[in-house]
Design an enzyme around this catalytic site. Structure first.
Site, mmCIF file in Angstrom:
data_model
loop_
_atom_site.group_PDB
_atom_site.id
_atom_site.type_symbol
_atom_site.label_atom_id
_atom_site.label_comp_id
_atom_site.label_asym_id
_atom_site.label_seq_id
_atom_site.Cartn_x
_atom_site.Cartn_y
_atom_site.Cartn_z
ATOM 1 N N ASP A 53 0.866 -1.184 0.000
ATOM 2 C CA ASP A 53 0.000 0.000 0.000
ATOM 3 C C ASP A 53 0.903 1.235 0.000
ATOM 4 O O ASP A 53 1.479 1.601 1.023
ATOM 5 C CB ASP A 53 -0.886 -0.035 1.253
ATOM 6 N N ASP A 368 29.583 13.967 -57.599
ATOM 7 C CA ASP A 368 28.776 14.508 -56.493
ATOM 8 C C ASP A 368 27.946 15.692 -56.968
ATOM 9 O O ASP A 368 27.714 15.873 -58.179
ATOM 10 C CB ASP A 368 29.710 14.871 -55.319
ATOM 11 N N ASP A 369 27.513 16.503 -56.049
ATOM 12 C CA ASP A 369 26.622 17.649 -56.288
ATOM 13 C C ASP A 369 27.135 18.556 -57.413
ATOM 14 O O ASP A 369 28.345 18.764 -57.531
ATOM 15 C CB ASP A 369 26.573 18.442 -54.969
ATOM 16 N N ARG A 445 20.593 26.026 -45.785
ATOM 17 C CA ARG A 445 21.448 25.807 -46.959
ATOM 18 C C ARG A 445 20.723 26.267 -48.235
ATOM 19 O O ARG A 445 20.760 25.592 -49.263
ATOM 20 C CB ARG A 445 21.841 24.340 -47.086
ATOM 21 N N LYS A 478 24.439 8.183 -54.506
ATOM 22 C CA LYS A 478 24.538 8.777 -53.158
ATOM 23 C C LYS A 478 23.276 9.615 -52.969
ATOM 24 O O LYS A 478 23.045 10.568 -53.718
ATOM 25 C CB LYS A 478 25.787 9.649 -53.090
ATOM 26 N N ASP A 480 21.346 12.100 -50.815
ATOM 27 C CA ASP A 480 21.680 13.074 -49.771
ATOM 28 C C ASP A 480 20.423 13.769 -49.244
ATOM 29 O O ASP A 480 19.341 13.709 -49.861
ATOM 30 C CB ASP A 480 22.645 14.098 -50.385
ATOM 31 N N ASN A 482 19.963 17.520 -46.968
ATOM 32 C CA ASN A 482 20.819 18.510 -46.310
ATOM 33 C C ASN A 482 20.151 19.588 -45.490
ATOM 34 O O ASN A 482 20.692 20.687 -45.367
ATOM 35 C CB ASN A 482 21.720 19.151 -47.365
ATOM 36 N N CYS A 528 22.835 9.449 -47.122
ATOM 37 C CA CYS A 528 23.663 10.531 -46.608
ATOM 38 C C CYS A 528 22.718 11.624 -46.155
ATOM 39 O O CYS A 528 21.676 11.836 -46.768
ATOM 40 C CB CYS A 528 24.546 11.022 -47.757
ATOM 41 N N ASP A 550 30.364 14.244 -42.793
ATOM 42 C CA ASP A 550 31.043 15.185 -43.687
ATOM 43 C C ASP A 550 32.436 15.503 -43.168
ATOM 44 O O ASP A 550 33.218 16.146 -43.851
ATOM 45 C CB ASP A 550 30.235 16.487 -43.794
HETATM 46 C C1 DGJ Z 1 26.505 16.901 -48.097
HETATM 47 C C2 DGJ Z 1 27.248 15.606 -48.225
HETATM 48 O O1 DGJ Z 1 27.418 15.015 -46.997
HETATM 49 C C3 DGJ Z 1 28.574 15.863 -48.937
HETATM 50 O O2 DGJ Z 1 29.329 14.699 -48.969
HETATM 51 C C4 DGJ Z 1 28.273 16.362 -50.313
HETATM 52 O O3 DGJ Z 1 27.613 15.374 -51.047
HETATM 53 C C5 DGJ Z 1 27.428 17.616 -50.226
HETATM 54 N N1 DGJ Z 1 26.265 17.431 -49.397
HETATM 55 C C6 DGJ Z 1 26.995 18.070 -51.588
HETATM 56 O O4 DGJ Z 1 26.129 19.111 -51.541
#
Ligand code: DGJ
Length: 733
Positions: A53, A368-369, A445, A478, A480, A482, A528, A550
């Site tokens: 209790d 990449d980008d 960004r 890849k 991504d 961001n 990513c 990164d």
């Molecule tokens: C963030 C990623 O982690 C990087 O490796 C690269 O791909 C950039 N973006 C490109 O904008």
């Protein structure tokens, strides 16, 4: 292994490899948690619940005369709100009349072999029914027609129990899910340490560990992604637990969005752990006849410390979470142009880097980008997934074919979930981003997030990405992401479903990823999110490797990779050698150390290979050749942590083949110290009875000597940022 139900005493006993989990149905259908830990043969209630209790712990209505029966003082299996348990509940539901009280009772259960997929959600799986057994317990609140199915799967060869929950509205009124966590465990004491992985962009998954205290300690994400800041993983450790000794109770959420992981030590020093979708800013309308499935939590028990816990997660995720052709394939060594060129490249430059890579034995070039729209910086073009002919006049196809002619595969970067305000896609569809009408849209960004809770958005992006993947010989992507979510709202949802947007986004994203990865099974996908912002099991279900951070700087990477290895398999850990001074922390380390850190994961290069000196070229060539020799062992062997970068100046880890016939040991020393202690590394995971030759020397040591006496670090290692490697092979008998 197996799941037993003792119908006389109403006890469920779940057995995985070496662990038992016990629940009991008491009185008029309350489901209590009774035990989780080392495996026992049978449960006879030796830890019987002392009914006391306790002041201010009330008694549920039907037991109002029994002052010793309170939900507040008993270990609950899936606790509810409003009827005497004052700790945080696992779920909460609002009725049309405004009430948030529910009262779930056991109704029935079923036990079956194998494991069912979770519709629309990532989850661990089995390949044959014998690998696991599942228990589904149906709980009901008969007043409102709410049914809640608690699902538990035990794995036969691992100390793993997975859990999820399904809510079904079988009543006639509309319900609102305010909280719908995937699991709860009520431990009967608080003698634990709380371990979690915190961080930031370029500083992911750092280990933190502190004793539990009374009250709530939690980690969470409210960012619309699992996040760099907190990984969806926590563990309770018995005090004094090390890599090799002590009990660990670990929880990992198979989800990539907002989460909550929470430990509450109550007034009687019991500890409640819950995990699931973050209830903050979440509200899900469940109309009559509708259901809601929570994502899965993977619970691991280890009686042998953190190392054993990690190897359990690694084995499960490598073999029964990751899917597809690449699951069991050695991963290609890649070169990525991001840190080499950023947005400033043309076809010629790309081909020069690729040519240099092919000469060094690198197997995959990743563009990449910056290859699409008019993307000369990060201010434009996301969403316009059409090749930029200014930079690549002959197009992507031509570039990919030329790279292929050099003997390399070709890969490409996308950020499919995003949209730039300066893009044709945004000009055509300004309402396709997450936003709240009348409110300004915050950028991060310079970008906004596409509203993946909408089917039309998902379809269009799937088409745009697929068009490229169909028309160009691409074997790697890849993927991504961001930025994090702000002004979360969807133009396609009514007001009373707006708070569903973040979760609907995840469901939309998972659907898109399922569709694209299934349509292109020959493509290796790497997820990513500004590096490791979504390093979670949800993403691993679709994409078998992750760009870990990164931050490519070798010393920072020791902590990042060590922390990541707590839960995630080495084969999933993307790890690149980059230029010095490093672009993130401006430190200069040797090519050897950068290579050794990167080879402790899934190796790649991310620098302008055309600028290497002859000496550097020679080293890279050797690294690439050496990694090809050992990568099977690194990527698919067992991993042992020997020395922690969180505890000092030195780090060491070891990889062995499953049969222990071969091992690679890496040692890293960050700074040279005066009058430093001399280190002897005691190896783990090798076979005491085998003799091992140190490759490249004529030295042979017994496994027992290496494990108990240890290996001295050579005295000729001088200066800062040093690494040393031993490659051991068992001598034939
Ligand atoms: C963030 C990623 O982690 C990087 O490796 C690269 O791909 C950039 N973006 C490109 O904008």
């Amino acid at each position: 292994m197996g799941i037993q139900f003792d119908s006389k005493n109403k006890i469920f006993h779940l057995k995985a490899k070496n662990t038992s989990y016990v629940m009991e149905v008491v009185r008029d259908g309350y489901l209590l948690h009774r035990y989780w830990g080392r495996k026992i043969n049978t449960f006879h209630n030796s830890n019987f619940l002392q009914l006391l209790d306790r002041g201010f712990s009330g008694n549920p209505y039907l037991h109002k005369d029994e002052r010793t029966f309170s939900l507040d003082t008993l270990p609950q299996e899936y606790p509810q709100y409003g009827n005497t348990d004052f700790r945080k509940p696992a779920y909460q539901i609002q009725q049309e009349n405004g009430s948030t009280i529910t009262d779930l009772r056991y109704q029935s259960h079923s036990i079956f072999k194998g494991k069912e997929p979770l519709e629309g959600l990532p989850a661990t799986y089995v390949e044959s029914e014998d690998e696991a057994e599942t228990l589904e317990i149906t709980m009901v609140d008969s007043l409102i027609g709410l049914k809640v199915i608690l699902s538990y799967t035990v794995f036969e060869r691992l100390n793993v129990i997975t859990r999820s929950v399904r809510f079904l509205n079988e009543g006639s009124e509309e319900l609102k899910l305010l909280r719908a966590l995937s699991m709860c465990v009520d431990f009967r004491d608080a003698e634990y340490e709380f371990l979690h992985l915190h961080g930031a962009h370029v500083k992911e998954r750092h280990i933190e560990r502190q004793p539990l205290r009374h009250g709530i300690q939690s980690v969470e994400s409210t960012r619309g992604a699992s996040s760099h800041q907190h990984n969806p993983f926590i563990a309770l450790l018995r005090k004094g637990t090390t890599e090799d000794f002590g009990e660990v109770y670990a929880f990992n959420f198979v989800y990539s969005g907002n989460f909550l992981a929470h430990a509450e030590v109550d007034q009687f020093s019991n500890t409640r752990v819950t995990m699931g979708i973050n209830p903050f800013d979440f509200n899900w309308k469940l109309e009559a006849g509708e259901s809601f499935q929570t994502p899965e939590v993977v619970m691991v028990y280890s009686a042998e410390g953190l190392g054993d816990m990690s190897r359990t997660y690694h084995e499960l995720y490598r073999t029964r979470l990751v899917r597809g052709h690449f699951r069991d394939q050695e991963r290609p060594i890649l070169v990525n142009n991001w840190e080499a060129t950023y947005f400033d490249f043309n076809a010629e430059k790309i081909l020069e880097i690729a040519r240099a890579g092919s000469k060094l034995g690198i197997e995959l070039f990743v563009l990449d980008d910056g290859w699409f729209g008019k993307r000369d910086n990060d201010k434009s073009s996301l969403g316009d997934w059409f090749v930029d002919h200014r930079k690549l006049p002959e197009g992507l196809d031509d570039l990919a074919s030329k790279v292929k002619d050099m003997g390399m595969e070709f890969g490409i970067w996308f950020e499919p979930e995003m949209i730039s305000v300066d893009s044709n896609l945004y000009r055509e569809h300004p309402d396709w981003c997450l936003h709240v009408p009348e409110r300004l849209r915050s950028e991060s960004r310079n970008q906004l997030i596409l509203d993946f809770s909408r089917e039309d958005v998902c379809d269009e992006i799937t088409k745009r990405v697929s068009d490229i993947l169909e028309s160009v010989p691409i074997t790697y992507v890849k993927w991504d992401m961001n930025r994090h979510m702000t002004e979360i709202g969807s133009a396609s949802l009514p007001a009373d479903r707006q708070r569903e947007t973040a979760h609907r986004y995840m469901l939309g994203l998972y659907k898109v990823m399922e569709k694209i990865t299934a349509s292109f099974p020959h493509i290796l996908f790497e997820s990513c999110s500004g590096g490791g912002g979504r390093f979670d099991p949800g993403m691993l279900y679709y994409m078998p490797q992750v760009w870990t951070s990164d931050n490519t700087e070798a010393v920072s990477r020791l902590k990042i990779q060590y922390g990541t290895s707590l839960v995630y398999p080495i084969v999933t850990v993307g790890s690149h050698v980059s230029a010095v001074p490093n672009h993130q922390v401006h430190r200069t380390t040797s090519m050897e150390m950068r290579g050794d850190v990167a080879m402790s994961g899934n190796l790649g290069y991310e620098l302008d290979l055309t600028k290497l000196s002859d000496e550097e070229e020679k080293i890279v060539k050797q690294q690439v050749a050496h990694y090809k020799e050992i990568r099977k062992l690194i990527q698919f062997g067992d991993f042992y942590r020997l020395q922690s970068p969180f505890e000092g100046n030195e780090t060491a880890w070891l990889f062995t083949t499953k049969d222990k016939s071969e091992a690679v040991v890496y040692y890293f020393r960050v700074l040279a110290e005066p009058a430093a202690p001399t280190t002897v590394l005691k190896l783990k995971g090798i076979d005491d009875t085998k003799q091992y030759q140190v490759i490249g020397t004529d030295k042979v040591f017994g496994g027992d000597e290496l494990s108990y006496v240890g290996l001295s670090i050579p005295a000729n290692i001088h200066g800062d940022f040093q690494s040393y490697v031993w490659h051991l092979k068992a001598c034939s008998e």
